[in-house]
Design a protein around this motif. Structure first.
Motif, PDB file in Angstrom:
ATOM      1  N   ASP A   1     -98.401  35.735  12.462  1.00  0.00           N
ATOM      2  CA  ASP A   1     -98.264  34.459  13.464  1.00  0.00           C
ATOM      3  C   ASP A   1     -99.285  34.641  14.903  1.00  0.00           C
ATOM      4  O   ASP A   1     -98.871  35.508  15.617  1.00  0.00           O
TER       5      ASP A   1
ATOM      6  N   ASP B   1     -95.130  34.336   4.756  1.00  0.00           N
ATOM      7  CA  ASP B   1     -95.889  33.081   4.963  1.00  0.00           C
ATOM      8  C   ASP B   1     -95.988  32.281   3.477  1.00  0.00           C
ATOM      9  O   ASP B   1     -95.794  32.819   2.615  1.00  0.00           O
TER      10      ASP B   1
ATOM     11  N   ASN C   1    -104.647  33.650   6.656  1.00  0.00           N
ATOM     12  CA  ASN C   1    -103.499  32.958   7.175  1.00  0.00           C
ATOM     13  C   ASN C   1    -102.812  31.801   6.335  1.00  0.00           C
ATOM     14  O   ASN C   1    -103.585  30.776   5.995  1.00  0.00           O
TER      15      ASN C   1
ATOM     16  N   THR D   1     -96.039  30.314   9.067  1.00  0.00           N
ATOM     17  CA  THR D   1     -95.574  31.658   8.911  1.00  0.00           C
ATOM     18  C   THR D   1     -94.240  31.599   9.746  1.00  0.00           C
ATOM     19  O   THR D   1     -93.979  31.031  10.697  1.00  0.00           O
TER      20      THR D   1
END
Length: 519
Positions: free
Chosen positions: A252, A281, A304, A308
């Motif tokens: 995050d 995530d 990423n 998340t």
């Protein structure tokens, strides 16, 4: 006293030897202790003191410099021209024209032009000045720490846009710098100053919700209209700094909007602390496609996830849920939900409160019906009566002007005004360096959790033993007499400054110029 001062100077000099990097790294040491991942906590050096309730000498005038004048910075410059008792001394951006362009706000406010700094090292020259009290940092994320470090080492308070630190190394170094220098290091978390959050915080502090046991916060903001507008480092940079950061780092990376307001409600490092987190995530679906669209080639690795989720358990057995999603279509949502033993508050997507009729009566509010229960949101009349009874003093003081000045509906102006108020009155700031650390640590700690099969990670005590000394989060206020004196001095200074500025701009217009010296 001289020995103590020498120790501080030597420590600060040693910090200057740490290599500066243009790319944040998630490489803080940690170990597995009985199934929980524990990160290293650096020992506080001799002569270094806690910054809990740090207060510094009153500043009759807050002399400020702005660094980073792209997306967020110009709005900050404009807002500050409405605050009495400030002087904008310098404007700095990598691109000179952006700094020059912000002079228009000073001219509009009849304030003298500021000195302009630009280029890769412009902020370093700015920080060496001795006539600046505060450096307000609104650069891209990678430069937040670099500028803040330079300013603190040169004796300046700093206020840093979010996220203020990108990894554990930066977090611990900012803590050490603030503790050693006895200077403020504030995170500019504007969502703590939105009207609903401020009013709900007061309600929680007055006990309306009972014990708040579960709180939710988020940053759910689909950024497709903005990706191409983030600063790019030359023609070869197809992604821009923010998309590239999400590509390179997992976790995050923008937790503070959701976490900050609920951390204040839960008295984090003021009677409670974040103890353990677990992060999880999704795969990158849209993020990976974005890189391929802008870069024109296959993206082999996008770190990423599109969404998340981080769960945090506190020392007192309460839980926070924080969500980050900037990739998928959805209405803007910071969640902000408080679940208490007696009541409930919720901001997104439905703004409202749930309390029983008896609890409303206990709170000093006459309910419209004795049949009201906590099973549904209060009707508009009951909610209005509740908010009027528990409006935050900060909303009462700044709310009307904030709506006129603007900045995310006014919360930016309230944040800036509170910062200046505390500096002028010599009070602890609303958000200290430990708030900064706690709200920014989810990036690297969440990455550690997910990279190890979503194992729990111990959240370090960034106060190093002082988290339970203050009992309950509070905003600091001066006495009515001191407040009135500071405000009178501030208004008098601003009147003189505007008179000087009007003459300056009249002279410049006559000469056909409108900018001060550039560096």
């Amino acid at each position: 006293m001289l020995r103590k001062k020498l120790l501080v100077q030597l420590s600060l000099a040693a910090l200057m030897l740490v290599p500066q990097t243009m790319k944040a790294q998630f490489n803080w040491p940690y170990k597995n202790v009985n199934g929980t991942l524990v990160t290293e906590i650096p020992q506080r050096e001799a002569g270094q003191q806690s910054a809990i309730n740090l207060a510094t000498p009153k500043l009759k005038v807050v002399r400020v410099a702005f660094v980073g004048l792209g997306m967020r910075g110009p709005g900050a410059v404009e807002r500050w021209t409405h605050i009495p008792g400030i002087e904008i001394k310098a404007l700095c951006d990598y691109e000179k024209n952006r700094a020059d362009d912000c002079q228009k706000y000073l001219k509009k406010a009849s304030m003298p032009a500021a000195d302009v700094y630009y280029g890769e090292n412009g902020y370093k020259d700015l920080c060496k000045r001795t006539d600046i009290d505060l450096v307000y940092i609104a650069t891209d994320w990678i430069h937040h720490f670099l500028v803040a470090k330079e300013a603190l080492l040169n004796g300046k308070h700093v206020a840093i846009e979010v996220p203020s630190a990108m990894n554990m190394r930066e977090i611990w170094e900012l803590i050490n710098l603030s503790e050693k220098s006895r200077l403020h290091c504030m995170i500019l978390e504007n969502c703590c100053y939105d009207f609903f959050e401020l009013n709900s915080l007061r309600m929680a502090q007055e006990g309306l919700f009972g014990e708040v046991i579960y709180a939710q916060g988020a940053y759910r903001h689909e950024l497709s209209p903005y990706w191409q507008h983030y600063w790019k480092n030359g023609p070869d940079d197809k992604l821009g700094w923010r998309l590239r950061y999400n590509k390179d780092f997992r976790g995050d990376v923008y937790a503070t909007h959701g976490l900050g307001p609920i951390a204040q409600v839960l008295n984090i490092h003021r009677g409670d602390r974040m103890r353990t987190l677990i992060a999880m995530d999704t795969h990158s679906f849209n993020g990976k496609k974005l890189v391929e669209k802008f870069d024109g080639k296959a993206c082999e690795n996008f770190r990423n996830g599109d969404q998340t989720t981080t769960l945090i358990r506190t020392e007192q057995g309460k839980v926070m849920e924080i969500i980050h999603n900037v990739m998928t279509p959805q209405p803007y949502n910071r969640m902000y939900q408080l679940t208490g033993t007696k009541g409930f508050a919720n901001k997104y997507p439905t703004e409202g409160y749930a309390l029983s009729a008896s609890d409303l009566k206990d709170a000093g509010v006459k309910p419209s019906s004795d049949k009201i229960s906590g099973h549904e949101y209060l009707k508009e009349a009951d909610m209005k009566a509740l908010v009027e009874r528990y409006t935050s003093p900060i909303v009462k003081k700044y709310g009307d002007e904030a709506k006129e000045v603007g900045g995310h509906g006014g919360m930016d102006f309230i944040m800036d005004s509170r910062l200046v108020y505390c500096l002028q009155n010599g009070l602890p700031l609303d958000m200290d360096v430990y708030d900064l650390a706690e709200w920014c640590c989810l990036a690297e700690l969440g990455s550690i959790s997910m990279d190890n099969g979503c194992l729990p990670v111990e959240v370090p005590d960034f106060t190093r033993g002082h988290w339970n000394e203050v009992k309950g989060y509070k905003h600091a206020y001066a006495s009515p007499e001191d407040e009135a004196k500071a405000l009178a001095d501030a208004k008098a200074f601003t009147a003189e400054l505007k008179a000087k500025g009007a003459k300056y701009w009249a002279k410049m217009d006559k000469k056909g110029g409108n900018k001060k010296g550039k560096k």
